[in-house]
Design a protein around this motif. Structure first.
Motif, PDB file in Angstrom:
ATOM      1  N   MET A   1       0.812  -1.195   0.000  1.00 11.89           N
ATOM      2  CA  MET A   1       0.000   0.000   0.000  1.00 11.89           C
ATOM      3  C   MET A   1       0.856   1.260   0.000  1.00 11.89           C
ATOM      4  SD  MET A   1      -3.402  -0.184   2.293  1.00 11.89           S
ATOM      5  CE  MET A   1      -3.113  -1.548   3.375  1.00 11.89           C
ATOM      6  N   ILE A   2       1.910   1.265   0.809  1.00  8.58           N
ATOM      7  CA  ILE A   2       2.742   2.454   0.895  1.00  8.58           C
ATOM      8  C   ILE A   2       3.479   2.675  -0.412  1.00  8.58           C
ATOM      9  CG2 ILE A   2       4.738   3.473   2.047  1.00  8.58           C
ATOM     10  CD1 ILE A   2       3.765   2.107   4.613  1.00  8.58           C
ATOM     11  N   ARG A   3       3.989   1.601  -1.006  1.00  8.45           N
ATOM     12  CA  ARG A   3       4.725   1.750  -2.265  1.00  8.45           C
ATOM     13  C   ARG A   3       3.839   2.274  -3.385  1.00  8.45           C
ATOM     14  NH1 ARG A   3       9.834   0.864  -1.599  1.00  8.45           N
ATOM     15  NH2 ARG A   3      10.558  -0.835  -0.349  1.00  8.45           N
ATOM     16  N   GLU A   4       2.549   1.977  -3.356  1.00 10.61           N
ATOM     17  CA  GLU A   4       1.625   2.476  -4.375  1.00 10.61           C
ATOM     18  C   GLU A   4       1.095   3.861  -4.009  1.00 10.61           C
ATOM     19  OE1 GLU A   4       0.963  -0.778  -3.011  1.00 10.61           O
ATOM     20  OE2 GLU A   4       2.275  -1.569  -4.564  1.00 10.61           O
ATOM     21  N   LYS A   5       1.544   4.412  -2.900  1.00 10.52           N
ATOM     22  CA  LYS A   5       1.144   5.733  -2.411  1.00 10.52           C
ATOM     23  C   LYS A   5      -0.355   5.827  -2.169  1.00 10.52           C
ATOM     24  CE  LYS A   5       5.140   8.183  -3.879  1.00 10.52           C
ATOM     25  NZ  LYS A   5       5.703   9.419  -4.256  1.00 10.52           N
ATOM     26  N   ASP A   6      -0.908   4.775  -1.650  1.00 12.42           N
ATOM     27  CA  ASP A   6      -2.308   4.721  -1.259  1.00 12.42           C
ATOM     28  C   ASP A   6      -2.475   5.546   0.022  1.00 12.42           C
ATOM     29  OD1 ASP A   6      -4.740   3.930  -0.085  1.00 12.42           O
ATOM     30  OD2 ASP A   6      -4.624   1.938  -0.950  1.00 12.42           O
ATOM     31  N   SER A   7      -3.553   6.318   0.120  1.00 11.11           N
ATOM     32  CA  SER A   7      -3.762   7.151   1.309  1.00 11.11           C
ATOM     33  C   SER A   7      -3.894   6.294   2.570  1.00 11.11           C
ATOM     34  CB  SER A   7      -4.985   8.042   1.144  1.00 11.11           C
ATOM     35  OG  SER A   7      -6.146   7.264   0.985  1.00 11.11           O
ATOM     36  N   ARG A   8      -4.422   5.086   2.433  1.00  8.30           N
ATOM     37  CA  ARG A   8      -4.506   4.194   3.591  1.00  8.30           C
ATOM     38  C   ARG A   8      -3.113   3.792   4.047  1.00  8.30           C
ATOM     39  NH1 ARG A   8      -7.931  -0.507   1.534  1.00  8.30           N
ATOM     40  NH2 ARG A   8      -6.814   0.120  -0.325  1.00  8.30           N
ATOM     41  N   GLY A   9      -2.190   3.690   3.106  1.00  7.07           N
ATOM     42  CA  GLY A   9      -0.808   3.366   3.456  1.00  7.07           C
ATOM     43  C   GLY A   9      -0.168   4.476   4.273  1.00  7.07           C
ATOM     44  N   MET A  10      -0.429   5.717   3.888  1.00 10.21           N
ATOM     45  CA  MET A  10       0.099   6.852   4.648  1.00 10.21           C
ATOM     46  C   MET A  10      -0.517   6.874   6.041  1.00 10.21           C
ATOM     47  SD  MET A  10       2.112   9.318   4.931  1.00 10.21           S
ATOM     48  CE  MET A  10       2.365  10.781   5.895  1.00 10.21           C
ATOM     49  N   ALA A  11      -1.788   6.605   6.137  1.00 12.26           N
ATOM     50  CA  ALA A  11      -2.456   6.592   7.448  1.00 12.26           C
ATOM     51  C   ALA A  11      -1.848   5.512   8.341  1.00 12.26           C
ATOM     52  CB  ALA A  11      -3.957   6.367   7.281  1.00 12.26           C
ATOM     53  N   ARG A  12      -1.587   4.346   7.775  1.00  9.06           N
ATOM     54  CA  ARG A  12      -0.962   3.264   8.560  1.00  9.06           C
ATOM     55  C   ARG A  12       0.445   3.636   8.986  1.00  9.06           C
ATOM     56  NH1 ARG A  12      -2.575  -2.424   5.707  1.00  9.06           N
ATOM     57  NH2 ARG A  12      -4.545  -2.662   6.781  1.00  9.06           N
ATOM     58  N   LEU A  13       1.212   4.202   8.063  1.00  3.34           N
ATOM     59  CA  LEU A  13       2.577   4.635   8.359  1.00  3.34           C
ATOM     60  C   LEU A  13       2.561   5.642   9.514  1.00  3.34           C
ATOM     61  CD1 LEU A  13       5.594   4.567   7.297  1.00  3.34           C
ATOM     62  CD2 LEU A  13       4.992   6.603   5.990  1.00  3.34           C
ATOM     63  N   TYR A  14       1.665   6.608   9.416  1.00  2.92           N
ATOM     64  CA  TYR A  14       1.556   7.649  10.436  1.00  2.92           C
ATOM     65  C   TYR A  14       1.129   7.052  11.777  1.00  2.92           C
ATOM     66  CZ  TYR A  14       0.393  12.079  12.624  1.00  2.92           C
ATOM     67  OH  TYR A  14       0.344  13.147  13.480  1.00  2.92           O
ATOM     68  N   THR A  15       0.088   6.246  11.761  1.00  2.57           N
ATOM     69  CA  THR A  15      -0.440   5.661  12.989  1.00  2.57           C
ATOM     70  C   THR A  15       0.602   4.801  13.697  1.00  2.57           C
ATOM     71  OG1 THR A  15      -2.653   5.630  12.062  1.00  2.57           O
ATOM     72  CG2 THR A  15      -2.267   4.187  13.941  1.00  2.57           C
ATOM     73  N   TYR A  16       1.325   4.011  12.937  1.00  3.30           N
ATOM     74  CA  TYR A  16       2.256   3.063  13.530  1.00  3.30           C
ATOM     75  C   TYR A  16       3.534   3.723  14.041  1.00  3.30           C
ATOM     76  CZ  TYR A  16       4.832  -1.239  14.302  1.00  3.30           C
ATOM     77  OH  TYR A  16       5.542  -2.248  14.881  1.00  3.30           O
ATOM     78  N   PHE A  17       4.060   4.725  13.301  1.00  2.00           N
ATOM     79  CA  PHE A  17       5.389   5.245  13.628  1.00  2.00           C
ATOM     80  C   PHE A  17       5.420   6.650  14.218  1.00  2.00           C
ATOM     81  CE2 PHE A  17       6.507   2.051  10.374  1.00  2.00           C
ATOM     82  CZ  PHE A  17       7.361   1.276  11.145  1.00  2.00           C
ATOM     83  N   HIS A  18       4.383   7.440  14.044  1.00  2.00           N
ATOM     84  CA  HIS A  18       4.467   8.841  14.444  1.00  2.00           C
ATOM     85  C   HIS A  18       4.781   9.024  15.923  1.00  2.00           C
ATOM     86  CE1 HIS A  18       3.034  12.875  15.565  1.00  2.00           C
ATOM     87  NE2 HIS A  18       3.669  13.193  14.459  1.00  2.00           N
ATOM     88  N   LYS A  19       4.097   8.323  16.786  1.00  4.39           N
ATOM     89  CA  LYS A  19       4.293   8.491  18.231  1.00  4.39           C
ATOM     90  C   LYS A  19       5.736   8.170  18.632  1.00  4.39           C
ATOM     91  CE  LYS A  19       2.267   7.179  22.651  1.00  4.39           C
ATOM     92  NZ  LYS A  19       1.256   6.379  23.319  1.00  4.39           N
ATOM     93  N   ARG A  20       6.278   7.104  18.079  1.00  6.47           N
ATOM     94  CA  ARG A  20       7.657   6.711  18.409  1.00  6.47           C
ATOM     95  C   ARG A  20       8.663   7.719  17.881  1.00  6.47           C
ATOM     96  NH1 ARG A  20       8.180   0.444  16.971  1.00  6.47           N
ATOM     97  NH2 ARG A  20      10.102   0.633  18.141  1.00  6.47           N
ATOM     98  N   LEU A  21       8.435   8.196  16.645  1.00  4.55           N
ATOM     99  CA  LEU A  21       9.358   9.169  16.069  1.00  4.55           C
ATOM    100  C   LEU A  21       9.301  10.487  16.837  1.00  4.55           C
ATOM    101  CD1 LEU A  21       8.831   8.519  12.258  1.00  4.55           C
ATOM    102  CD2 LEU A  21      10.827   7.910  13.643  1.00  4.55           C
ATOM    103  N   LYS A  22       8.098  10.892  17.206  1.00  4.90           N
ATOM    104  CA  LYS A  22       7.942  12.131  17.967  1.00  4.90           C
ATOM    105  C   LYS A  22       8.652  12.014  19.318  1.00  4.90           C
ATOM    106  CE  LYS A  22       4.476  15.072  20.132  1.00  4.90           C
ATOM    107  NZ  LYS A  22       3.054  15.229  20.412  1.00  4.90           N
ATOM    108  N   ALA A  23       8.491  10.883  19.996  1.00  4.32           N
ATOM    109  CA  ALA A  23       9.142  10.675  21.291  1.00  4.32           C
ATOM    110  C   ALA A  23      10.665  10.740  21.154  1.00  4.32           C
ATOM    111  CB  ALA A  23       8.715   9.347  21.891  1.00  4.32           C
ATOM    112  N   ALA A  24      11.191  10.143  20.105  1.00  2.85           N
ATOM    113  CA  ALA A  24      12.635  10.183  19.884  1.00  2.85           C
ATOM    114  C   ALA A  24      13.090  11.611  19.611  1.00  2.85           C
ATOM    115  CB  ALA A  24      13.012   9.266  18.721  1.00  2.85           C
ATOM    116  N   ALA A  25      12.328  12.349  18.812  1.00  2.00           N
ATOM    117  CA  ALA A  25      12.681  13.732  18.501  1.00  2.00           C
ATOM    118  C   ALA A  25      12.599  14.618  19.746  1.00  2.00           C
ATOM    119  CB  ALA A  25      11.783  14.275  17.389  1.00  2.00           C
ATOM    120  N   VAL A  26      11.584  14.410  20.581  1.00  2.00           N
ATOM    121  CA  VAL A  26      11.459  15.187  21.818  1.00  2.00           C
ATOM    122  C   VAL A  26      12.677  14.943  22.705  1.00  2.00           C
ATOM    123  CG1 VAL A  26      10.180  15.376  24.003  1.00  2.00           C
ATOM    124  CG2 VAL A  26       8.949  15.368  21.840  1.00  2.00           C
TER     125      VAL A  26
END
Length: 159
Positions: A1-26
């Protein structure tokens, strides 16, 4: 899904990794708003350029390096001075304030690598192998440090 640039793929990418990436950046930049922007921008960049990347063997370690580089680029570009550049020096687990203070005080008893191992394992959920790759040490060293710090952490938190 992500490789095809499907919007659901972006939502999954964001949901799964955003919190962890934000915590690391903080933990690195010590500013929640800037960390939020950096993490979101990084995920958008990854989504926009996903076709450049081949198979990523260890996505957690790759994303950790990516957010670290994104923070460094942001700090350099905007000439921000951060008083302490330790990756996890001021990280605290989301307990009540008194638990945060106890945890941070207990962390002071450990050296930098031991603190990094603790935070990467418990806060970010990295495996021994992923921590070893990020810190460039052996997984047996990670296991030894984690066992040692876990035992001492229990002692320091009971005081």
């Amino acid at each position: 899904m992500i490789r095809e640039k499907d919007s659901r793929g972006m939502a999954r990418l964001y949901t799964y990794f955003h919190k962890r990436l934000k915590a690391a950046a903080v933990a690195m930049i010590k500013n929640i708003d800037i960390a939020e922007d950096i993490a979101s921008d990084l995920l958008c960049h990854i989504f926009d350029t996903v076709e450049r990347y081949g198979y990523v063997d260890n996505p957690n370690a790759w994303l950790y390096r990516s957010i670290k580089n994104a923070v460094i680029n942001y700090v350099t570009r905007n000439q921000i001075v951060i008083p302490d550049d330790d990756i996890v020096e001021n990280y605290s687990i989301d307990y009540e304030l008194e638990h945060k203070l106890e945890f941070n005080e207990a962390l002071l008893h450990f050296n930098k690598r031991e603190r990094q191992v603790l935070v990467l394992y418990y806060a970010y959920g990295y495996t021994y192998e992923e921590i070893a790759e990020v810190l460039q040490i052996s997984s047996s060293t990670v296991k030894r440090d984690l066992n040692k710090t876990r035992t001492l952490l229990k002692f320091y938190l009971k005081k």
